[in-house]
Scaffold this active site. Structure first.
Site, PDB file in Angstrom:
ATOM      1  N   CYS A   1     -35.375   5.802  42.508  1.00  0.00           N
ATOM      2  CA  CYS A   1     -35.337   4.566  43.287  1.00  0.00           C
ATOM      3  C   CYS A   1     -36.406   4.696  44.376  1.00  0.00           C
ATOM      4  O   CYS A   1     -37.010   5.764  44.548  1.00  0.00           O
ATOM      5  CB  CYS A   1     -33.962   4.410  43.921  1.00  0.00           C
ATOM      6  SG  CYS A   1     -33.594   5.805  45.009  1.00  0.00           S
TER       7      CYS A   1
ATOM      8  N   HIS B   1     -30.358  14.928  45.528  1.00  0.00           N
ATOM      9  CA  HIS B   1     -29.442  15.797  44.786  1.00  0.00           C
ATOM     10  C   HIS B   1     -29.927  15.998  43.342  1.00  0.00           C
ATOM     11  O   HIS B   1     -29.321  15.476  42.403  1.00  0.00           O
ATOM     12  CB  HIS B   1     -28.034  15.198  44.797  1.00  0.00           C
ATOM     13  CG  HIS B   1     -27.404  15.207  46.152  1.00  0.00           C
ATOM     14  ND1 HIS B   1     -26.516  14.253  46.584  1.00  0.00           N
ATOM     15  CD2 HIS B   1     -27.549  16.084  47.183  1.00  0.00           C
ATOM     16  CE1 HIS B   1     -26.124  14.537  47.828  1.00  0.00           C
ATOM     17  NE2 HIS B   1     -26.741  15.636  48.208  1.00  0.00           N
TER      18      HIS B   1
ATOM     19  N   HIS C   1     -19.276  14.050  51.295  1.00  0.00           N
ATOM     20  CA  HIS C   1     -20.626  13.713  50.841  1.00  0.00           C
ATOM     21  C   HIS C   1     -21.552  13.599  52.066  1.00  0.00           C
ATOM     22  O   HIS C   1     -21.170  13.055  53.103  1.00  0.00           O
ATOM     23  CB  HIS C   1     -20.622  12.397  50.052  1.00  0.00           C
ATOM     24  CG  HIS C   1     -21.939  12.115  49.391  1.00  0.00           C
ATOM     25  ND1 HIS C   1     -23.022  11.600  50.088  1.00  0.00           N
ATOM     26  CD2 HIS C   1     -22.364  12.296  48.116  1.00  0.00           C
ATOM     27  CE1 HIS C   1     -24.038  11.473  49.260  1.00  0.00           C
ATOM     28  NE2 HIS C   1     -23.673  11.891  48.053  1.00  0.00           N
TER      29      HIS C   1
ATOM     30  N   GLU D   1     -24.048  11.757  52.857  1.00  0.00           N
ATOM     31  CA  GLU D   1     -24.312  10.426  53.438  1.00  0.00           C
ATOM     32  C   GLU D   1     -23.147   9.966  54.321  1.00  0.00           C
ATOM     33  O   GLU D   1     -23.353   9.394  55.395  1.00  0.00           O
ATOM     34  CB  GLU D   1     -24.566   9.410  52.312  1.00  0.00           C
ATOM     35  CG  GLU D   1     -24.882   8.031  52.871  1.00  0.00           C
ATOM     36  CD  GLU D   1     -25.081   6.980  51.792  1.00  0.00           C
ATOM     37  OE1 GLU D   1     -25.619   7.296  50.709  1.00  0.00           O
ATOM     38  OE2 GLU D   1     -24.687   5.822  52.036  1.00  0.00           O
TER      39      GLU D   1
ATOM     40  N   CYS E   1     -26.528   0.011  47.246  1.00  0.00           N
ATOM     41  CA  CYS E   1     -27.913  -0.457  47.208  1.00  0.00           C
ATOM     42  C   CYS E   1     -28.303  -1.060  45.855  1.00  0.00           C
ATOM     43  O   CYS E   1     -27.602  -0.892  44.858  1.00  0.00           O
ATOM     44  CB  CYS E   1     -28.850   0.696  47.562  1.00  0.00           C
ATOM     45  SG  CYS E   1     -29.043   1.842  46.207  1.00  0.00           S
TER      46      CYS E   1
ATOM     47  N   SER F   1     -24.867  14.785  42.402  1.00  0.00           N
ATOM     48  CA  SER F   1     -25.484  13.474  42.620  1.00  0.00           C
ATOM     49  C   SER F   1     -24.432  12.381  42.407  1.00  0.00           C
ATOM     50  O   SER F   1     -24.059  12.078  41.271  1.00  0.00           O
ATOM     51  CB  SER F   1     -26.661  13.299  41.648  1.00  0.00           C
ATOM     52  OG  SER F   1     -27.044  11.950  41.613  1.00  0.00           O
ATOM     53  N   SER F   2     -23.983  11.807  43.493  1.00  0.00           N
ATOM     54  CA  SER F   2     -22.912  10.804  43.421  1.00  0.00           C
ATOM     55  C   SER F   2     -23.273   9.663  42.466  1.00  0.00           C
ATOM     56  O   SER F   2     -22.498   9.295  41.586  1.00  0.00           O
ATOM     57  CB  SER F   2     -22.648  10.257  44.823  1.00  0.00           C
ATOM     58  OG  SER F   2     -21.869   9.107  44.779  1.00  0.00           O
ATOM     59  N   ASN F   3     -24.481   9.112  42.641  1.00  0.00           N
ATOM     60  CA  ASN F   3     -24.818   7.942  41.812  1.00  0.00           C
ATOM     61  C   ASN F   3     -24.916   8.292  40.331  1.00  0.00           C
ATOM     62  O   ASN F   3     -24.602   7.480  39.477  1.00  0.00           O
ATOM     63  CB  ASN F   3     -26.079   7.258  42.336  1.00  0.00           C
ATOM     64  CG  ASN F   3     -27.346   7.985  41.943  1.00  0.00           C
ATOM     65  OD1 ASN F   3     -27.904   7.733  40.883  1.00  0.00           O
ATOM     66  ND2 ASN F   3     -27.789   8.926  42.776  1.00  0.00           N
TER      67      ASN F   3
END
Ligand code: 0CH
Ligand code: SF4
Length: 332
Positions: free
Chosen positions: A21, A50, A133, A135, A203, A231-233
């Site tokens: 991204c 991540h 996390h 963030e 996002c 990596s959360s996403n």
């Protein structure tokens, strides 16, 4: 069906968009440019993004990743990761006489600003996100006295607020859109006057990657998501694939981690990657699949992405100064 062999036709559905991204691209380039500009070593607090491969590659170029600001020797440069940091981390850096480059994604900074604004207006802020996390730690640190973490729908019953009519929800940027809406609905059940964030906190990149995986999910027997375990996403993409009807879905860092047994009885394989994943790793997976008869690739396009972010301001300043001959680069 293959007419020659009588076996079911094998194909790959390739998600678009996938991978990097704008925030990740900017953060990774920031480390590379800092290494060029100031020379190695450059310290980075927390994994810049991540992804194992990204971290390993930057380490090879001279980046040193640390967990805590205090680990950086006095007088050095430290880069803050794309996930953002709490104000206390900026204070630690100042105490250690460190020069900082803040690679926090502007879309994470936007959530920090929302948190500050609602805290100043004395709202109780319900931050939907995953406990521990990076963030969430950074965002919570902006207004620790006003923010309560809500880690999914099952956490809603535990939430306590001072005034049920003065509550707002915000969220981590990389959550599952559907699960977050479930959490919000449950929160609204408890606090009917709950305020929503002024614009989406999840996002554009997180949303688009989930939409693409949903489009392929129902048709895919197996979905391979390229991404790291922290990596959360990326992890969310596996869940979204399964929720969309994929029979099976796995997260892998590298093609070599794919288990041949996953391909048993599989005619359609979906492939995607998280927002922190370089395209070279996806190409590795496509080659691995092609070698096993899955050479036919069809792109499933969910959205166009053209957003880009300029480099962190500290770096832009020094790059401009160097271009004007005001500061020396690493080559002198
Ligand atoms: O998905 P998470 O937040 O774990 O992070 P990542 O894999 O490094 O992806 C980039 C997102 C950075 C902050 O939004
Ligand atoms: Fe920014 Fe979204 Fe990428 Fe996170 S996933 S770095 S919020 S664009």
């Amino acid at each position: 069906m293959d007419r020659m062999t009588g076996t079911p036709a094998r194909k790959v559905l390739l998600a678009a968009p996938r991978g990097y991204c704008a925030g990740v691209d900017r953060a990774v380039i920031a480390v590379e440019k800092a290494l060029e500009q100031y020379g190695a070593p450059v310290y980075v607090r927390h994994e810049i993004v991540h992804n194992k491969y990204v971290v390993k590659t930057l380490e090879q170029k001279g980046a040193i990743f640390v967990d805590e600001t205090e680990e950086v020797p006095e007088g050095n440069i430290v880069i803050f990761s794309a996930h953002g940091v709490a104000p206390v981390v900026h204070e630690e850096a100042a105490r250690g006489k460190l020069a900082t480059i803040d690679a926090t994604c502007p879309l994470v900074t936007k959530v920090h600003k929302e948190a500050i604004r609602f805290a100043n207006d004395d709202y109780d802020i319900l931050l939907i996100g995953h406990e521990g996390h990076e963030e969430v730690i950074g965002t919570s640190g902006e207004a620790p006295d006003h923010i309560t973490l809500v880690d999914g729908p099952e956490d809603v019953a535990n939430v306590e607020v001072r005034d049920p009519d003065k509550v707002v929800w915000l969220s981590q940027t990389t959550l599952s859109v559907d699960e977050t809406m479930e959490t919000v609905d449950a929160l609204k059940g408890r606090f009917p006057n709950l305020l929503s964030p002024p614009s989406d906190d999840i996002c554009y990149a997180t949303q688009n990657r989930q939409i693409a995986v949903k489009q392929m999910g129902a048709e895919a027997d197996l979905v391979i998501v390229v991404g790291s375990k922290n990596s959360s996403n990326s992890v969310r993409l596996v869940e979204v694939a399964l929720g969309a009807g994929a029979r099976d879905a796995h997260l892998v860092d590298y093609a070599e981690e794919i288990d041949e047994a996953w391909l048993e009885g599989v005619s359609t394989v979906g492939v995607t990657s998280g927002a922190s994943v370089p395209e070279i790793l996806v190409q590795g997976v496509l080659e691995w699949l092609a070698q096993r008869g899955y050479a036919d690739v069809e792109v499933v396009k969910a959205a166009e992405e053209s957003i880009t972010f300029s480099l962190p301001k500290e770096l832009r300043r020094d790059l401009r100064a160097e271009a004007a001959g005001l500061v020396a680069s690493s080559e002198g």
